[in-house]
Write a protein that holds these residues in place. Structure first.
Motif, mmCIF file in Angstrom:
data_model
loop_
_atom_site.group_PDB
_atom_site.id
_atom_site.type_symbol
_atom_site.label_atom_id
_atom_site.label_comp_id
_atom_site.label_asym_id
_atom_site.label_seq_id
_atom_site.Cartn_x
_atom_site.Cartn_y
_atom_site.Cartn_z
ATOM 1 N N ASN A 210 49.149 47.933 31.573
ATOM 2 C CA ASN A 210 48.196 46.824 31.501
ATOM 3 C C ASN A 210 48.305 45.914 32.728
ATOM 4 O O ASN A 210 47.297 45.471 33.286
ATOM 5 N N SER A 211 49.548 45.639 33.151
ATOM 6 C CA SER A 211 49.736 44.788 34.323
ATOM 7 C C SER A 211 49.162 45.449 35.566
ATOM 8 O O SER A 211 48.528 44.787 36.404
ATOM 9 N N SER A 212 49.378 46.743 35.681
ATOM 10 C CA SER A 212 48.831 47.449 36.841
ATOM 11 C C SER A 212 47.303 47.408 36.849
ATOM 12 O O SER A 212 46.684 47.206 37.901
ATOM 13 N N ARG A 213 46.699 47.564 35.669
ATOM 14 C CA ARG A 213 45.236 47.517 35.601
ATOM 15 C C ARG A 213 44.713 46.127 35.945
ATOM 16 O O ARG A 213 43.717 45.983 36.683
ATOM 17 N N MET A 214 45.390 45.084 35.445
ATOM 18 C CA MET A 214 44.964 43.720 35.761
ATOM 19 C C MET A 214 45.112 43.431 37.253
ATOM 20 O O MET A 214 44.259 42.767 37.860
ATOM 21 N N LEU A 215 46.183 43.921 37.847
ATOM 22 C CA LEU A 215 46.382 43.713 39.275
ATOM 23 C C LEU A 215 45.303 44.429 40.087
ATOM 24 O O LEU A 215 44.791 43.879 41.071
ATOM 25 N N ASP A 216 44.950 45.624 39.656
ATOM 26 C CA ASP A 216 43.876 46.350 40.346
ATOM 27 C C ASP A 216 42.557 45.592 40.253
ATOM 28 O O ASP A 216 41.798 45.509 41.241
ATOM 29 N N ASP A 217 42.278 45.046 39.063
ATOM 30 C CA ASP A 217 41.042 44.267 38.902
ATOM 31 C C ASP A 217 41.050 43.035 39.800
ATOM 32 O O ASP A 217 40.027 42.699 40.434
ATOM 33 N N ALA A 218 42.189 42.321 39.849
ATOM 34 C CA ALA A 218 42.276 41.124 40.687
ATOM 35 C C ALA A 218 42.127 41.477 42.160
ATOM 36 O O ALA A 218 41.469 40.763 42.928
ATOM 37 N N PHE A 219 42.743 42.596 42.561
ATOM 38 C CA PHE A 219 42.617 43.014 43.956
ATOM 39 C C PHE A 219 41.173 43.362 44.299
ATOM 40 O O PHE A 219 40.686 43.022 45.386
ATOM 41 N N ALA A 220 40.485 44.040 43.374
ATOM 42 C CA ALA A 220 39.083 44.381 43.618
ATOM 43 C C ALA A 220 38.231 43.126 43.726
ATOM 44 O O ALA A 220 37.344 43.026 44.588
ATOM 45 N N THR A 221 38.529 42.128 42.874
ATOM 46 C CA THR A 221 37.779 40.868 42.944
ATOM 47 C C THR A 221 38.015 40.152 44.267
ATOM 48 O O THR A 221 37.078 39.654 44.912
ATOM 49 N N GLY A 222 39.282 40.080 44.687
ATOM 50 C CA GLY A 222 39.593 39.434 45.961
ATOM 51 C C GLY A 222 38.934 40.142 47.132
ATOM 52 O O GLY A 222 38.437 39.506 48.067
ATOM 53 N N THR A 223 38.921 41.480 47.078
ATOM 54 C CA THR A 223 38.275 42.237 48.145
ATOM 55 C C THR A 223 36.784 41.939 48.207
ATOM 56 O O THR A 223 36.197 41.782 49.289
ATOM 57 N N ALA A 224 36.157 41.845 47.030
ATOM 58 C CA ALA A 224 34.727 41.537 46.994
ATOM 59 C C ALA A 224 34.450 40.137 47.556
ATOM 60 O O ALA A 224 33.474 39.926 48.294
ATOM 61 N N VAL A 225 35.329 39.154 47.227
ATOM 62 C CA VAL A 225 35.146 37.793 47.735
ATOM 63 C C VAL A 225 35.276 37.763 49.248
ATOM 64 O O VAL A 225 34.472 37.129 49.962
ATOM 65 N N LEU A 226 36.286 38.458 49.777
ATOM 66 C CA LEU A 226 36.461 38.488 51.222
ATOM 67 C C LEU A 226 35.271 39.156 51.907
ATOM 68 O O LEU A 226 34.854 38.740 52.999
ATOM 69 N N ALA A 227 34.728 40.192 51.264
ATOM 70 C CA ALA A 227 33.555 40.855 51.840
ATOM 71 C C ALA A 227 32.366 39.896 51.886
ATOM 72 O O ALA A 227 31.606 39.885 52.867
ATOM 73 N N THR B 106 41.856 32.573 48.263
ATOM 74 C CA THR B 106 41.699 33.831 47.508
ATOM 75 C C THR B 106 42.951 34.683 47.607
ATOM 76 O O THR B 106 43.428 35.248 46.610
ATOM 77 N N ILE B 107 43.504 34.793 48.815
ATOM 78 C CA ILE B 107 44.728 35.589 48.995
ATOM 79 C C ILE B 107 45.880 35.002 48.196
ATOM 80 O O ILE B 107 46.657 35.717 47.554
ATOM 81 N N ILE B 108 46.008 33.651 48.210
ATOM 82 C CA ILE B 108 47.087 33.006 47.444
ATOM 83 C C ILE B 108 46.922 33.271 45.965
ATOM 84 O O ILE B 108 47.898 33.543 45.238
ATOM 85 N N VAL C 257 45.520 35.869 44.542
ATOM 86 C CA VAL C 257 45.881 37.272 44.269
ATOM 87 C C VAL C 257 47.394 37.434 44.255
ATOM 88 O O VAL C 257 47.959 38.098 43.378
ATOM 89 N N ILE C 258 48.102 36.817 45.235
ATOM 90 C CA ILE C 258 49.564 36.944 45.286
ATOM 91 C C ILE C 258 50.209 36.310 44.066
ATOM 92 O O ILE C 258 51.120 36.874 43.444
ATOM 93 N N VAL C 259 49.761 35.128 43.685
ATOM 94 C CA VAL C 259 50.327 34.445 42.507
ATOM 95 C C VAL C 259 50.083 35.269 41.251
ATOM 96 O O VAL C 259 50.971 35.421 40.402
ATOM 97 N N PHE C 260 48.880 35.814 41.126
ATOM 98 C CA PHE C 260 48.592 36.634 39.939
ATOM 99 C C PHE C 260 49.473 37.870 39.906
ATOM 100 O O PHE C 260 49.978 38.255 38.861
ATOM 101 N N TRP C 261 49.688 38.492 41.058
ATOM 102 C CA TRP C 261 50.544 39.686 41.097
ATOM 103 C C TRP C 261 51.972 39.353 40.710
ATOM 104 O O TRP C 261 52.599 40.070 39.939
ATOM 105 N N ARG C 262 52.512 38.245 41.245
ATOM 106 C CA ARG C 262 53.895 37.855 40.894
ATOM 107 C C ARG C 262 53.995 37.457 39.432
ATOM 108 O O ARG C 262 54.997 37.702 38.768
ATOM 109 N N TRP C 263 52.945 36.865 38.893
ATOM 110 C CA TRP C 263 52.976 36.469 37.479
ATOM 111 C C TRP C 263 52.970 37.684 36.556
ATOM 112 O O TRP C 263 53.638 37.703 35.532
ATOM 113 N N THR C 264 52.219 38.698 36.939
ATOM 114 C CA THR C 264 52.168 39.914 36.085
ATOM 115 C C THR C 264 53.394 40.764 36.212
ATOM 116 O O THR C 264 53.641 41.638 35.389
ATOM 117 N N HIS C 265 54.209 40.580 37.262
ATOM 118 C CA HIS C 265 55.421 41.357 37.420
ATOM 119 C C HIS C 265 56.669 40.514 37.219
ATOM 120 O O HIS C 265 57.751 40.879 37.629
#
Length: 232
Positions: A152-169, A220-222, A224-232
């Motif tokens: 579940n954590s991996s899936r949430m991280l993938d979703d957050a990364f995809a969202t951040g990538t879309a925002v940067l685009a 946005t990058i911050i 994503v990083i905070v969300f990743w550290r929180w899920t792990h």
């Protein structure tokens, strides 16, 4: 009266046949997962029970080694020079067969020993499993829950990364649009001949828009990083 070389050789050949037959029988029973029957010996006659069959083969191999030593001495003493080379080859052949059969018996005994060790380990594992069944099931459940949480954590991280990538685009697209608008504004201002003050105002606005874009990407990058550290 001491035995002659021919007599010892005949006894050795007969015993070699017995040992070979007994070793082959042990290997057949081993491959079939059975044990030797107590009703039959090596040659089909009444013979030893299962624990004694390998021991009988071992004893006969020991006797063959003694005879090999005797024959190696006798062919030098009893045989005339014209027959010594022939008997030397016969004695060496018997000694080689004895060594080969001895190696086969040792391999069989090693396999039997390893099977006994494995059987004891399986029995001990089965005993522990039966005694601690509830604990084992609990460990399995906890492991399954941990794996599901990681998934579940991996899936949430993938979703957050995809969202951040879309925002940067999107920020990159907006930056390109701003550059195009800037070039058009410069063209228009040059055409109408506006003053330098207006140009500086536009440049400041452009600089401000650029900082807004950079700050947005950094936030946005911050996130994503905070969300990743929180899920792990």
């Amino acid at each position: 009266m001491a035995a002659t070389l021919s007599e010892v050789y005949a006894q050795a050949r007969h015993t070699l046949l017995q040992v070979r037959d007994g070793l082959e029988r042990l290997e057949r029973l081993e491959s079939s997962g059975q044990q030797p029957s107590p009703s039959f010996g090596i040659l089909g006659q009444e013979g030893p029970v299962a624990p004694d069959l390998a021991q009988r083969v071992k004893n006969e191999l020991g006797q063959l080694q003694v005879w090999s030593t005797d024959m190696d001495r006798l062919w030098r003493q009893q045989m005339p020079k014209g027959q010594r080379e022939l008997w030397r080859r016969k004695v060496e052949q018997v000694a080689e067969e004895v060594e080969a059969l001895k190696a086969g018996l040792e391999k069989h005994q090693n396999r039997q020993w390893h099977r006994q060790i494995e059987a004891q380990e399986r029995a001990e594992l089965f005993r522990r499993t039966r005694g601690d069944g509830a604990q084992v099931l609990q460990v399995y459940d906890e492991e399954a829950q941990s794996m599901q949480s990681v998934h579940n954590s991996s899936r949430m991280l993938d979703d957050a990364f995809a969202t951040g990538t879309a925002v940067l685009a999107q920020f990159a697209i907006q930056r390109d649009r701003l550059k195009q608008a800037q070039r058009k504004a410069y063209d228009v201002l040059n055409t109408v001949g506006l003053g330098n003050s207006v140009m500086r105002v536009i440049e400041r606005r452009q600089l401000m828009d650029k900082w807004v874009a950079y700050v947005g990407m950094l936030v946005t990058i911050i996130i994503v990083i905070v969300f990743w550290r929180w899920t792990h």
